[in-house]
Design an enzyme around this catalytic site. Structure first.
Site, PDB file in Angstrom:
ATOM      1  N   THR A 175      -5.291   5.542  -2.942  1.00 59.63           N
ATOM      2  CA  THR A 175      -5.054   6.199  -4.235  1.00 59.63           C
ATOM      3  C   THR A 175      -3.716   5.693  -4.775  1.00 59.63           C
ATOM      4  OG1 THR A 175      -4.126   8.063  -2.982  1.00 59.63           O
ATOM      5  CG2 THR A 175      -6.382   8.314  -3.813  1.00 59.63           C
ATOM      6  N   GLU A 217      -4.269  14.372   5.155  1.00 59.52           N
ATOM      7  CA  GLU A 217      -3.747  13.718   6.356  1.00 59.52           C
ATOM      8  C   GLU A 217      -2.228  13.610   6.264  1.00 59.52           C
ATOM      9  OE1 GLU A 217      -5.306  12.580   9.234  1.00 59.52           O
ATOM     10  OE2 GLU A 217      -3.177  12.425   9.718  1.00 59.52           O
ATOM     11  N   LYS A 253      -0.385  18.603   0.915  1.00 57.56           N
ATOM     12  CA  LYS A 253       0.006  17.213   1.170  1.00 57.56           C
ATOM     13  C   LYS A 253       1.085  16.743   0.193  1.00 57.56           C
ATOM     14  CE  LYS A 253       0.058  13.004   2.517  1.00 57.56           C
ATOM     15  NZ  LYS A 253       0.698  12.634   3.767  1.00 57.56           N
ATOM     16  N   GLY A 266      10.468   4.214   0.991  1.00 59.33           N
ATOM     17  CA  GLY A 266       9.538   3.329   0.290  1.00 59.33           C
ATOM     18  C   GLY A 266       8.168   3.530   0.900  1.00 59.33           C
ATOM     19  N   CYS A 287       3.189   5.591   0.367  1.00 52.89           N
ATOM     20  CA  CYS A 287       2.900   7.017   0.127  1.00 52.89           C
ATOM     21  C   CYS A 287       3.978   7.737  -0.689  1.00 52.89           C
ATOM     22  CB  CYS A 287       2.687   7.730   1.447  1.00 52.89           C
ATOM     23  SG  CYS A 287       1.135   7.246   2.237  1.00 52.89           S
TER      24      CYS A 287
HETATM   25  P1  NAD Z   1      -4.997   1.232   2.485  1.00 52.30           P
HETATM   26  O1  NAD Z   1      -4.860   0.498   1.218  1.00 52.30           O
HETATM   27  O2  NAD Z   1      -4.374   0.712   3.734  1.00 52.30           O
HETATM   28  O3  NAD Z   1      -6.550   1.432   2.814  1.00 52.30           O
HETATM   29  C1  NAD Z   1      -7.524   1.773   1.870  1.00 52.30           C
HETATM   30  C2  NAD Z   1      -8.824   1.115   2.283  1.00 52.30           C
HETATM   31  O4  NAD Z   1      -9.878   1.592   1.456  1.00 52.30           O
HETATM   32  C3  NAD Z   1      -8.821  -0.420   2.127  1.00 52.30           C
HETATM   33  O5  NAD Z   1      -9.204  -1.014   3.349  1.00 52.30           O
HETATM   34  C4  NAD Z   1      -9.839  -0.691   1.026  1.00 52.30           C
HETATM   35  O6  NAD Z   1     -10.522  -1.904   1.177  1.00 52.30           O
HETATM   36  C5  NAD Z   1     -10.760   0.506   1.203  1.00 52.30           C
HETATM   37  N1  NAD Z   1     -11.591   0.831   0.026  1.00 52.30           N
HETATM   38  C6  NAD Z   1     -11.236   0.848  -1.286  1.00 52.30           C
HETATM   39  N2  NAD Z   1     -12.274   1.237  -2.040  1.00 52.30           N
HETATM   40  C7  NAD Z   1     -13.303   1.473  -1.185  1.00 52.30           C
HETATM   41  C8  NAD Z   1     -14.636   1.932  -1.344  1.00 52.30           C
HETATM   42  N3  NAD Z   1     -15.129   2.245  -2.559  1.00 52.30           N
HETATM   43  N4  NAD Z   1     -15.408   2.064  -0.261  1.00 52.30           N
HETATM   44  C9  NAD Z   1     -14.945   1.762   0.976  1.00 52.30           C
HETATM   45  N5  NAD Z   1     -13.692   1.353   1.194  1.00 52.30           N
HETATM   46  C10 NAD Z   1     -12.885   1.208   0.135  1.00 52.30           C
HETATM   47  O7  NAD Z   1      -4.474   2.703   2.189  1.00 52.30           O
HETATM   48  P2  NAD Z   1      -3.930   3.801   3.250  1.00 52.30           P
HETATM   49  O8  NAD Z   1      -2.491   3.635   3.473  1.00 52.30           O
HETATM   50  O9  NAD Z   1      -4.861   3.854   4.407  1.00 52.30           O
HETATM   51  O10 NAD Z   1      -4.091   5.118   2.374  1.00 52.30           O
HETATM   52  C11 NAD Z   1      -5.348   5.686   2.081  1.00 52.30           C
HETATM   53  C12 NAD Z   1      -5.126   7.087   1.554  1.00 52.30           C
HETATM   54  O11 NAD Z   1      -4.525   7.889   2.568  1.00 52.30           O
HETATM   55  C13 NAD Z   1      -4.180   7.174   0.346  1.00 52.30           C
HETATM   56  O12 NAD Z   1      -4.600   8.223  -0.481  1.00 52.30           O
HETATM   57  C14 NAD Z   1      -2.858   7.524   0.991  1.00 52.30           C
HETATM   58  O13 NAD Z   1      -1.982   8.170   0.092  1.00 52.30           O
HETATM   59  C15 NAD Z   1      -3.326   8.451   2.093  1.00 52.30           C
HETATM   60  N6  NAD Z   1      -2.431   8.571   3.246  1.00 52.30           N
HETATM   61  C16 NAD Z   1      -1.897   7.441   3.798  1.00 52.30           C
HETATM   62  C17 NAD Z   1      -1.054   7.565   4.892  1.00 52.30           C
HETATM   63  C18 NAD Z   1      -0.394   6.343   5.495  1.00 52.30           C
HETATM   64  O14 NAD Z   1       0.509   6.517   6.309  1.00 52.30           O
HETATM   65  N7  NAD Z   1      -0.782   5.133   5.149  1.00 52.30           N
HETATM   66  C19 NAD Z   1      -0.770   8.830   5.429  1.00 52.30           C
HETATM   67  C20 NAD Z   1      -1.375   9.941   4.879  1.00 52.30           C
HETATM   68  C21 NAD Z   1      -2.203   9.814   3.779  1.00 52.30           C
END
Ligand code: NAD
Length: 439
Positions: free
Chosen positions: A86, A144, A200, A253, A256
């Site tokens: 997102t 999460e 969150k 940074g 998130c």
């Molecule tokens: P990321 O960019 O690493 O991963 C997102 C994944 O989703 C990518 O692999 C992408 O290819 C896939 N994707 C996109 N559109 C898709 C679809 N229509 N169908 C299937 N897969 C699809 O992002 P992230 O860091 O894993 O974050 C994901 C979410 O979790 C965000 O909302 C973020 O704010 C939240 N979050 C992240 C963390 C963190 O530490 N990274 C912690 C808590 C919450």
């Protein structure tokens, strides 16, 4: 249980592997075929301690599989976790929900009767209710809170679980998914959709505020001749405040915190609530990057033109190779724009850094980065940087000048080894061999 995890990035790959570790059968789904191929082969395309071994173990046993097919996922899963990205929108501070909307639409189309769709992505409040109105499936929200670098432990032993549900059945299914985690005594808050979404964004806003608070104190210390490290040490002893997230430095940074506080402010404004203080939190954070560049310039007598600079760190934090909105790389790029000849070194994030900033120079080792440097900036708090012996490093550089952007290097040791040492929020020692300050 049979679970799917849609979106296998930092969050989703970790969630999928940990769910398999809890004993579930799991299918991870991603639109990125390259990522799916790597994960199928038991390879994790990013650095997260302990995750690669867990993925290899469970793909090897067949309990964890990966696919690009929503049809396959829909036919398989009883509970589908949506973990897609997102990011910040291009035209404003709000969250771009394109991936979330697409993922829910596609899995809702293929899900079996009675399946539960659970959002884990960080979304603006109101998203779950809108998705539930739009799709004839049962939805829950389970935000999460994992931290990169501690993601596996954060998933298996979280501080708390939050279930945003509308029916006892949804709660029952989620309790079943997390049964071993709950049995270990993890706190559970069962609530409505809106509160689950807000927990969150509120948590991230609080953490960002705490970091910017101490960084604002660093600014005052710089103006008044105080020492923010001592200040934080004393503040953190107050049990009402606590010492966590009080490390002053070049700021936060990553993928998130920055986008989440902006999206939260934006969403609150849509709801008629002014969270303007979070704009200050964001502004203080960005000013610390300016300050790091200014200190570097000051140490080099007012100009960085032609100065050979070693930047230690590229990841936005240690134990990660994530360079999204990395303060280290942002500062490195700005030094480059001022005419410095910048060489970056990071233990894990070199490939990602090169892709994001191809024009910066990169070293293959810490030693190569330091060799011939006229200024060193410490910008990501990796243990191997914290443990540098300044007497060893001083022999490699051309000019022993260092800016500690993370406030963890021992000023005494560095100064005693002959370095001209500066840190954000701390007064300047009187130069190499000059008056010694407590480290
Ligand atoms: P990321 O960019 O690493 O991963 C997102 C994944 O989703 C990518 O692999 C992408 O290819 C896939 N994707 C996109 N559109 C898709 C679809 N229509 N169908 C299937 N897969 C699809 O992002 P992230 O860091 O894993 O974050 C994901 C979410 O979790 C965000 O909302 C973020 O704010 C939240 N979050 C992240 C963390 C963190 O530490 N990274 C912690 C808590 C919450």
């Amino acid at each position: 249980m049979r679970l799917t995890v849609i979106g296998t990035g930092y969050l989703g790959a970790t969630h999928a592997a940990c769910m398999a570790d809890l004993g579930h059968e799991v299918v991870g789904v991603d639109v990125d075929a390259g990522k799916v191929a790597a994960l199928r082969a038991g390879r994790v395309p990013f650095h997260e301690p302990g995750l690669a071994a867990m993925v290899a173990r469970h793909t090897g046993s067949g309990r964890l599989r990966f696919t690009t097919s929503y049809e396959e996922a829909g036919a398989f899963g009883q509970v589908h976790f949506v973990c897609v990205g997102t990011p910040q929108r291009g035209d404003c501070d709000g969250a771009d929900l394109t991936c979330v909307e697409e993922a829910f639409a596609r899995i809702a189309r293929h899900a079996r009767k009675g399946a539960l769709l659970v959002g884990k992505s960080t979304v603006p409040v109101g998203t779950a209710a809108r998705l539930a109105d739009r799709h004839p499936v049962e939805i829950a929200w389970n935000p999460e809170f994992l931290r990169e670098g501690f993601a596996v432990r954060g998933t298996l032993r979280p501080d708390r679980l939050v279930f945003g549900v509308r029916t006892p059945r949804a709660e029952r299914l989620l309790r079943q998914v997390y049964a071993p985690v709950l049995a270990a005594g993890t706190a559970l808050v069962v609530t409505d959709f809106a509160t689950a979404e807000l927990v969150k964004t509120a948590a991230n806003s609080f953490l960002a505020t705490k970091i910017s608070f101490i960084n604002a104190m660093a600014e005052v210390c710089e103006a008044a001749g105080g020492d923010v490290r001592d200040l934080a040490r004393a503040l953190g002893r107050d049990e009402r405040i606590g010492g966590a997230f009080l490390g002053a430095g070049v700021g936060f940074g990553g993928g998130c915190l920055p986008k989440d506080i902006r999206a939260f402010t934006h969403r609150a404004a849509e709801l008629g609530v002014d969270l303007g203080f979070l704009r200050h939190v964001d502004a203080i954070n960005m000013r610390r990057r300016d300050r790091a560049v200014a200190l570097a310039r000051e140490l080099c007598g007012g100009t960085l033109l032609g100065t050979r600079v070693a930047v230690l760190g590229a990841a936005f934090k240690p134990d990660s190779d994530d360079v999204r909105d990395s303060p280290a790389l942002n500062v490195a790029a700005r030094l480059g724009l001022e005419g410095a000849d910048v060489t970056v070194y990071d233990p894990e994030a070199m490939d990602n850094a090169r892709k994001a900033f191809p024009l910066l120079g990169y070293a293959v080792s810490l030693e190569e980065a330091l060799r011939g440097a006229e200024l060193v900036l410490h910008l990501t708090e990796w243990p191997q940087f914290r443990e540098i012996d300044p007497r060893w490093a001083v022999r490699l550089v051309r000019h022993p000048r260092v800016v500690d952007g993370r406030g963890v290097l021992d000023a005494d040791r560095w100064t005693a080894a002959g370095w001209h040492f500066r840190a954000l929020g701390r007064p300047a020692p009187e130069g190499a061999g000059g008056e010694r300050r407590r480290g």
